[in-house]
Design an enzyme around this catalytic site. Structure first.
Site, PDB file in Angstrom:
ATOM      1  N   ARG A 120       0.934  -1.244   0.097  1.00 50.05           N
ATOM      2  CA  ARG A 120      -0.082  -0.009  -0.003  1.00 50.05           C
ATOM      3  C   ARG A 120       0.728   1.280  -0.061  1.00 50.05           C
ATOM      4  NH1 ARG A 120      -1.495   1.696   4.690  1.00 50.05           N
ATOM      5  NH2 ARG A 120      -2.111  -0.259   5.570  1.00 50.05           N
ATOM      6  N   TYR A 162     -15.080  21.274 -12.344  1.00 46.43           N
ATOM      7  CA  TYR A 162     -15.450  19.889 -12.749  1.00 46.43           C
ATOM      8  C   TYR A 162     -16.575  19.549 -11.741  1.00 46.43           C
ATOM      9  CZ  TYR A 162     -15.030  14.903 -13.146  1.00 46.43           C
ATOM     10  OH  TYR A 162     -15.268  13.395 -13.499  1.00 46.43           O
ATOM     11  N   ASP A 189      -7.047  22.625 -10.748  1.00 50.53           N
ATOM     12  CA  ASP A 189      -7.249  21.326 -11.538  1.00 50.53           C
ATOM     13  C   ASP A 189      -6.432  21.558 -12.905  1.00 50.53           C
ATOM     14  OD1 ASP A 189      -8.233  19.381 -13.200  1.00 50.53           O
ATOM     15  OD2 ASP A 189      -9.877  18.897 -11.730  1.00 50.53           O
ATOM     16  N   LYS A 244      -6.900  11.175 -17.977  1.00 51.53           N
ATOM     17  CA  LYS A 244      -7.162  11.668 -19.113  1.00 51.53           C
ATOM     18  C   LYS A 244      -5.519  11.743 -19.946  1.00 51.53           C
ATOM     19  CE  LYS A 244     -11.250  12.959 -17.892  1.00 51.53           C
ATOM     20  NZ  LYS A 244     -11.717  14.013 -16.970  1.00 51.53           N
TER      21      LYS A 244
END
Ligand SMILES: *Cc1c(COP(=O)(O)O)cnc(C)c1O
Length: 406
Positions: free
Chosen positions: A74, A127, A199, A224
Site C-alpha cells: 500500500r 468539474y 485542477d 485523461k
C-alpha cells in the site's frame, strides 16, 4: 483567421530549460524522469511489481522497517515510485501522491486541508464531481463552502473570510472553458496563508505548470492525458514542498493506493504526452476554426482563439492548448441533435477524454452553476479532438451538420 498569430498557438518548445545550467528540456525530462533501467536488468520501462507483503529477512531488518522505502504494498513499490517521480518532474513538484481516480485526487486534496469550521472557495465552473464533493461531503463535515465567479480575478479578496483555508481553481473551466486569472488569485491567497489548488487536467501538465506560479497543489485526472489511451483510472496530486507531507500522510491514513498495472500503463502513456499534446493542439485548433465559420454554430469556447474572452489570460499562463473545447449550436431539438450525433463515424460519445480518439458530448452547464448563471441560448457541446486526420474529423462533423439541418 481568428488566431491572434501563428506563434501564439504554434508548437512551443515548452520550457526548453537553461542549457547553461545543464537543465534538460521538457520533452527530455518526460522521456527519462523516474526511469532507472540499470536497477531492472536494463529493461527500459520500470517493471510491474505486484506486492502486498514485503518480507524482511531478519529481526534487525524488521525493526528498521520504518526507514525502508519499500515495506508494504500500500505504501508503494518501484512501479508506483517511478510514476510519482515522472509526474513530479512534469509538474515541477516536490512530491506527488497517486490516487485511484481524478475524483479521488480532488476529494483527498480537499479533505487533507479542511477541518470543521474552515471555509473553502471553489470556482463556479469547476468539474462537476468537485462541486458535489464540496456540497455533499465538505458541508457534512462542517466546512463552509462558497462558489466564486471564475472571472473574479483579484476581486476574490472580497470573498475571503477569517477562516478561509483553501481556494480551488480550474482553468479553463469544465464544459465552458473560461480562463481564470490564477496569478491574481495566488497573489491574494499567498500573503494570507491560504492554500491554492489548480485542477490542471486540461493542460496535462505539459502546457501549464501551476507550481511555478506559486500555486501549492496541481491536481490532475491522470485518467485523461497522462494515460492518453482511455484504459485506466488515475489521479495525481502534485505538491509544492510545504504541502506534500500533509497530503501524503492523509492519503496514507485513508489507505489510498493504486494498482501496479495502472501505474505501469500510466508511466508508459506519460512518455509520449508532450508529442501527443502538440498534435491534439494543432488538430483542435483547426477544428475550432472550422466550427467558428459554420452557420449552425453560435459560439466556440476555446481560449487559444483570439476571439475568446479568455485569450489574453490563457496566453499569460499557458504555453499551449489541449484537444478539449466547447461550442454552442443554435438547434436545440433533441431529435435533430440525435440525428447529428448518432450518425457520427469517428466521434465517440461518452464520459472522460484525453485519449488518442475523438469524442463529442452534448452538455448542460446550467445545472452546474450557483454563483453565476449560464444563459447562452442553444445546445452546448464538448469536443475532444483526437489524433486522427483532421480532414476526416471535419468531414464527419460536416455530414453531422447536414443531418442536424434536415
Ligand atoms: C475527468 C476529470 C476529473 C476526474 O477524473 P476521474 O479520473 O474521471 O475521476 C477531474 N477533473 C477534471 C477537470 C476532469 O475532466
Amino acid at each position: 483567421m481568428s488566431l491572434s498569430s501563428p506563434s501564439d498557438t504554434a508548437v512551443q518548445p515548452a520550457a526548453t530549460g537553461d542549457r547553461r545550467n545543464d537543465k534538460l528540456g521538457q520533452d527530455t525530462v518526460i522521456c527519462h524522469a523516474g526511469r532507472d533501467p540499470a536497477a531492472h536488468f536494463g529493461a527500459v520501462n520500470p517493471p510491474v511489481f505486484h506486492a502486498s507483503t514485503i518480507l524482511f529477512p531478519t529481526l534487525a531488518a524488521l525493526d528498521a522497517k520504518a526507514d525502508a522505502k519499500i515495506r508494504y504494498g500500500r505504501r508503494g513499490t518501484p512501479t508506483t515510485f517511478a510514476l510519482e517521480d515522472a509526474v513530479a518532474a512534469l509538474e515541477a513538484a516536490a512530491g506527488v501522491v497517486l490516487t485511484p481516480s481524478g475524483a479521488n485526487a480532488i476529494s483527498t486534496t480537499l479533505l487533507a486541508h479542511l477541518s470543521p469550521g474552515d471555509h473553502a472557495l471553489i470556482a463556479d465552473n469547476v468539474y462537476g464531481p468537485c462541486r458535489h464533493c464540496a456540497n455533499e461531503v465538505l458541508r457534512r463535515f462542517g466546512v463552509d463552502v462558497d462558489f466564486y465567479d471564475p472571472l473574479i480575478g483579484a476581486g476574490i479578496a472580497r470573498m475571503i473570510k477569517p477562516n478561509t483555508r483553501l481556494i480551488w481553481m480550474e482553468a479553463p473551466g469544465s464544459l465552458t472553458f473560461e480562463m481564470t486569472d490564477i496569478a491574481a488569485i495566488v497573489a491574494v491567497a499567498k500573503p494570507r496563508g491560504i492554500v491554492t489548488v489548480v485542477d490542471n487536467t486540461w493542460s496535462g501538465g505539459v502546457f501549464f505548470k501551476p507550481l511555478t506560479l506559486g500555486v501549492d497543489i496541481s491536481v490532475q485526472a491522470g485518467t485523461k492525458y497522462i494515460s492518453g489511451h482511455s484504459d485506466l483510472m488515475l489521479g495525481t496530486i502534485a505538491c509544492a514542498e510545504g504541502s506534500y507531507g500533509r497530503v501524503k500522510s492523509f492519503a496514507q491514513r485513508m489507505g489510498i493506493c493504486i494498482a501496479p498495472d495502472d501505474a505501469y500503463l500510466a508511466q508508459r502513456g506519460l512518455r509520449t504526452i508532450a508529442v501527443r499534446m502538440r498534435q491534439h493542439q494543432v488538430n483542435a485548433l483547426q477544428l475550432a476554426l472550422w466550427l467558428e465559420k459554420r452557420p449552425e454554430v453560435t459560439r466556440v469556447m476555446h481560449p487559444a482563439l483570439a476571439t475568446d474572452p479568455g485569450h489574453a489570460l490563457w496566453k499569460a499562463h499557458f504555453t499551449g492548448a489541449s484537444g478539449l473545447f466547447g461550442f454552442v449550436i443554435r438547434e436545440t431539438d433533441r431529435r435533430k441533435l440525435a440525428a447529428m450525433v448518432d450518425g457520427l463515424r469517428l466521434f465517440g460519445m461518452g464520459s472522460s477524454w484525453g485519449g488518442y480518439e475523438s469524442l463529442i458530448l452534448p452538455t448542460d452547464p446550467r445545472a452546474l452553476r450557483s454563483a453565476t448563471s449560464w444563459t447562452e441560448p442553444g445546445q452546448c457541446m464538448r469536443v475532444h479532438v483526437g489524433l486522427e486526420d483532421v480532414a476526416d474529423l471535419i468531414d464527419d462533423l460536416d455530414r453531422g451538420f447536414d443531418r442536424l439541418g434536415r
